[in-house]
Design a protein around this motif. Sequence first.
Motif, PDB file in Angstrom:
ATOM      1  N   PRO A 191       1.159  -0.673  -0.085  1.00 25.93           N
ATOM      2  CA  PRO A 191       0.090   0.122  -0.450  1.00 25.93           C
ATOM      3  C   PRO A 191       1.033   1.624   0.109  1.00 25.93           C
ATOM      4  O   PRO A 191       1.581   1.044   0.599  1.00 25.93           O
ATOM      5  CB  PRO A 191      -0.775  -0.354   1.861  1.00 25.93           C
ATOM      6  CG  PRO A 191      -0.542  -1.685   1.717  1.00 25.93           C
ATOM      7  CD  PRO A 191       0.561  -1.812   1.069  1.00 25.93           C
ATOM      8  N   GLU A 192       0.530   2.537  -1.006  1.00 26.51           N
ATOM      9  CA  GLU A 192       0.692   3.212  -1.001  1.00 26.51           C
ATOM     10  C   GLU A 192       1.306   4.317   0.725  1.00 26.51           C
ATOM     11  O   GLU A 192       0.270   4.122   1.385  1.00 26.51           O
ATOM     12  CB  GLU A 192       1.068   4.518  -1.524  1.00 26.51           C
ATOM     13  CG  GLU A 192      -0.691   5.154  -1.312  1.00 26.51           C
ATOM     14  CD  GLU A 192      -1.458   6.103  -2.420  1.00 26.51           C
ATOM     15  OE1 GLU A 192      -1.007   5.906  -3.322  1.00 26.51           O
ATOM     16  OE2 GLU A 192      -1.949   6.704  -1.694  1.00 26.51           O
ATOM     17  N   ILE A 193       2.054   4.803   0.610  1.00 25.16           N
ATOM     18  CA  ILE A 193       2.410   5.793   1.991  1.00 25.16           C
ATOM     19  C   ILE A 193       2.493   6.981   2.132  1.00 25.16           C
ATOM     20  O   ILE A 193       2.851   7.492   1.365  1.00 25.16           O
ATOM     21  CB  ILE A 193       3.985   4.693   3.054  1.00 25.16           C
ATOM     22  CG1 ILE A 193       3.629   3.609   3.032  1.00 25.16           C
ATOM     23  CG2 ILE A 193       3.950   6.076   4.455  1.00 25.16           C
ATOM     24  CD1 ILE A 193       5.051   2.710   3.813  1.00 25.16           C
ATOM     25  N   ARG A 194       2.055   7.563   1.939  1.00 23.48           N
ATOM     26  CA  ARG A 194       1.203   9.238   2.535  1.00 23.48           C
ATOM     27  C   ARG A 194       1.990  10.407   4.261  1.00 23.48           C
ATOM     28  O   ARG A 194       2.099   9.712   4.423  1.00 23.48           O
ATOM     29  CB  ARG A 194       0.569   9.348   1.643  1.00 23.48           C
ATOM     30  CG  ARG A 194      -0.202   9.072   0.650  1.00 23.48           C
ATOM     31  CD  ARG A 194      -1.215  10.161  -0.150  1.00 23.48           C
ATOM     32  NE  ARG A 194      -2.043   9.750  -1.219  1.00 23.48           N
ATOM     33  CZ  ARG A 194      -2.157  10.075  -2.222  1.00 23.48           C
ATOM     34  NH1 ARG A 194      -3.079  11.032  -1.604  1.00 23.48           N
ATOM     35  NH2 ARG A 194      -2.468   9.237  -2.781  1.00 23.48           N
ATOM     36  N   ALA A 195       3.044  11.456   3.353  1.00 22.77           N
ATOM     37  CA  ALA A 195       3.164  11.970   4.861  1.00 22.77           C
ATOM     38  C   ALA A 195       3.223  13.429   3.510  1.00 22.77           C
ATOM     39  O   ALA A 195       3.853  13.886   2.831  1.00 22.77           O
ATOM     40  CB  ALA A 195       4.359  11.701   5.212  1.00 22.77           C
ATOM     41  N   HIS A 196       2.334  14.387   4.872  1.00 24.73           N
ATOM     42  CA  HIS A 196       2.546  15.355   4.671  1.00 24.73           C
ATOM     43  C   HIS A 196       3.631  16.566   5.567  1.00 24.73           C
ATOM     44  O   HIS A 196       3.442  16.170   6.242  1.00 24.73           O
ATOM     45  CB  HIS A 196       0.859  15.819   4.631  1.00 24.73           C
ATOM     46  CG  HIS A 196       0.105  14.512   3.684  1.00 24.73           C
ATOM     47  ND1 HIS A 196       0.042  14.945   2.290  1.00 24.73           N
ATOM     48  CD2 HIS A 196      -1.128  13.861   4.598  1.00 24.73           C
ATOM     49  CE1 HIS A 196      -0.467  14.153   1.656  1.00 24.73           C
ATOM     50  NE2 HIS A 196      -1.249  13.520   3.011  1.00 24.73           N
ATOM     51  N   SER A 197       3.114  17.870   5.304  1.00 21.64           N
ATOM     52  CA  SER A 197       3.692  19.005   5.901  1.00 21.64           C
ATOM     53  C   SER A 197       5.214  18.293   6.439  1.00 21.64           C
ATOM     54  O   SER A 197       5.540  19.021   7.969  1.00 21.64           O
ATOM     55  CB  SER A 197       2.944  19.689   7.088  1.00 21.64           C
ATOM     56  OG  SER A 197       1.644  19.605   6.324  1.00 21.64           O
ATOM     57  N   LEU A 198       5.916  18.316   5.700  1.00 23.70           N
ATOM     58  CA  LEU A 198       7.174  18.246   6.043  1.00 23.70           C
ATOM     59  C   LEU A 198       7.797  19.023   5.478  1.00 23.70           C
ATOM     60  O   LEU A 198       7.730  19.713   4.628  1.00 23.70           O
ATOM     61  CB  LEU A 198       7.880  16.383   5.398  1.00 23.70           C
ATOM     62  CG  LEU A 198       6.863  15.546   4.866  1.00 23.70           C
ATOM     63  CD1 LEU A 198       7.639  14.884   4.243  1.00 23.70           C
ATOM     64  CD2 LEU A 198       6.768  14.984   5.949  1.00 23.70           C
ATOM     65  N   PHE A 199       9.321  18.965   6.706  1.00 25.90           N
ATOM     66  CA  PHE A 199      10.034  20.540   6.570  1.00 25.90           C
ATOM     67  C   PHE A 199      11.297  20.096   6.461  1.00 25.90           C
ATOM     68  O   PHE A 199      11.982  18.808   7.588  1.00 25.90           O
ATOM     69  CB  PHE A 199       9.983  21.176   7.502  1.00 25.90           C
ATOM     70  CG  PHE A 199       9.010  22.179   7.045  1.00 25.90           C
ATOM     71  CD1 PHE A 199       8.804  23.495   6.082  1.00 25.90           C
ATOM     72  CD2 PHE A 199       7.368  21.828   7.528  1.00 25.90           C
ATOM     73  CE1 PHE A 199       7.588  23.641   5.488  1.00 25.90           C
ATOM     74  CE2 PHE A 199       6.346  23.004   6.590  1.00 25.90           C
ATOM     75  CZ  PHE A 199       6.607  23.720   6.437  1.00 25.90           C
ATOM     76  N   PHE A 200      12.460  20.258   5.856  1.00 28.37           N
ATOM     77  CA  PHE A 200      13.470  19.419   6.279  1.00 28.37           C
ATOM     78  C   PHE A 200      14.900  20.316   7.083  1.00 28.37           C
ATOM     79  O   PHE A 200      15.199  21.610   6.492  1.00 28.37           O
ATOM     80  CB  PHE A 200      14.480  18.719   5.075  1.00 28.37           C
ATOM     81  CG  PHE A 200      13.437  18.355   4.329  1.00 28.37           C
ATOM     82  CD1 PHE A 200      12.891  16.695   4.520  1.00 28.37           C
ATOM     83  CD2 PHE A 200      12.547  18.629   2.749  1.00 28.37           C
ATOM     84  CE1 PHE A 200      12.291  16.239   3.855  1.00 28.37           C
ATOM     85  CE2 PHE A 200      11.185  17.726   2.173  1.00 28.37           C
ATOM     86  CZ  PHE A 200      11.647  16.626   2.987  1.00 28.37           C
ATOM     87  N   ASP A 201      15.484  19.847   7.310  1.00 33.58           N
ATOM     88  CA  ASP A 201      17.008  20.722   8.206  1.00 33.58           C
ATOM     89  C   ASP A 201      17.705  20.909   7.960  1.00 33.58           C
ATOM     90  O   ASP A 201      18.890  19.877   7.050  1.00 33.58           O
ATOM     91  CB  ASP A 201      17.973  19.627   9.359  1.00 33.58           C
ATOM     92  CG  ASP A 201      18.093  20.814  10.086  1.00 33.58           C
ATOM     93  OD1 ASP A 201      18.118  22.082   9.717  1.00 33.58           O
ATOM     94  OD2 ASP A 201      19.249  20.269  11.109  1.00 33.58           O
ATOM     95  N   LEU A 202      17.539  22.008   6.609  1.00 29.59           N
ATOM     96  CA  LEU A 202      18.828  22.026   5.568  1.00 29.59           C
ATOM     97  C   LEU A 202      19.782  22.848   6.430  1.00 29.59           C
ATOM     98  O   LEU A 202      20.681  24.010   5.305  1.00 29.59           O
ATOM     99  CB  LEU A 202      18.520  22.724   4.357  1.00 29.59           C
ATOM    100  CG  LEU A 202      17.328  21.512   3.910  1.00 29.59           C
ATOM    101  CD1 LEU A 202      16.948  22.415   2.061  1.00 29.59           C
ATOM    102  CD2 LEU A 202      18.174  20.462   3.275  1.00 29.59           C
ATOM    103  N   SER A 203      19.950  23.196   7.313  1.00 28.91           N
ATOM    104  CA  SER A 203      21.540  24.516   7.972  1.00 28.91           C
ATOM    105  C   SER A 203      22.203  23.629   7.737  1.00 28.91           C
ATOM    106  O   SER A 203      24.055  24.699   7.399  1.00 28.91           O
ATOM    107  CB  SER A 203      21.030  24.228   9.414  1.00 28.91           C
ATOM    108  OG  SER A 203      21.219  22.961  10.336  1.00 28.91           O
ATOM    109  N   ALA A 204      22.926  22.689   7.410  1.00 33.39           N
ATOM    110  CA  ALA A 204      24.527  21.904   7.025  1.00 33.39           C
ATOM    111  C   ALA A 204      24.746  22.585   4.997  1.00 33.39           C
ATOM    112  O   ALA A 204      25.886  23.288   5.163  1.00 33.39           O
ATOM    113  CB  ALA A 204      24.523  21.057   6.761  1.00 33.39           C
TER     114      ALA A 204
END
Length: 397
Positions: free
Chosen positions: A201-214
């Motif tokens: 089954p497909e998996i969905r995730a929403h409202s993601l933010f990534f730590d790109l401070s590096a």
Amino acid sequence: MDGLQSGDGGVDAGEEKYRALALDTALSTLVAVAVYVVVKVSLDGIRQWRARISVLIIGSGPVGLTAALVAVRTGKVLNLTVLDERYRTALLCRPQQIALDPRSVKFLLGLGDRRVSGVLAEHPGTEETKGGCQGAARYQEDYLRRIPQDDWPRVIVVADGSCGDSCSVLGISSDYTVESCHAYGANATIERLDQRQVPTPEIRAHSLFFDLSAYGVEALREQRNPISKPGFHLKIYGTFRNRYMALVSPASDTKMVRFLRHTANSSVMKNIFHQSFNAYKTDIEPRLNDMTLYHMQCSRRLFEIQLSYRRISAAYIEGDNVAVTVEGEAARVLNFDTGCGVNLGMRGLESMGTFIYRTATAVDQNDILEALSAKMQHSRQVAETFKQTGLTESMYD
């Protein structure tokens, strides 16, 4: 005085006779018109009931085979031929996972047979409809010349994918309209040969933010737009052996989106997909690590999601009296894999049954041209609707 009265009586008798004659004439005309209408309607009904045409479908992918089923269900197909470059054995044994949304499932069930795959593989010949799937064949310029004139198809459905050349052979314009879906996306694939081809089954995730401070991007300090869907949206789908990921963000001008759109460092997107997969994968799947990360291939950066569709998706070959319609990715294609691409092709087939019926029962060329015009209008409506709601249904919700 008596002479006057006698004259008036003669006039009245003449008028009465004239009225009776006019009434008889009107009734006779009315009966004649009614008989003519009844006979014409009956003859038209018999003609439409007996009307049968030959249909040629180029391409035996999900859209092509569904088009074959739709054609058969109209009851107006005498001969059905499906052409594909691959042999029958290769077609039946190919592994394929298709994700259907509720609308596509309802459309297929509306065709009246739950055993869709069996019917699509090869429609058995009957007294009224004869059909089959011809393997190792492709549509070429001299294909129609090799068959008798009486057996020529009245309708050709081109469903040979975005890389097919049948449209150019048929002389259909290759001009495309390219329009933005107002979103940015990226795709990734993982192939693990030690895993089985088990659909998941497909998996969905929403409202993601990534730590790109590096990388010098402080996204958390940015002011977010409350109107649009916040952050990124992730979908994981496919089989345990072949995993696919789609990452999409509504069009915006945030620092994170700008950075991911223009970065020259390909490892940024790879790290994002790597961490996202490990965070949202199923519990029974192995994690990706530095040793297995080489199995992943992904987009180098975010790109603008665009929908391309043919300006001319239906045509009439006047000399051969053949109507042509283009379906699936041969008609419209998205440069982003949502895992639900076949549903866009199914939308175009929703008007296929009406188109074949109107073509089969057409009295003259004008009726066929009207059917083609309605088919093209529906095709344009499919593209317009997807631009507005396609990503919302397949990714955002």
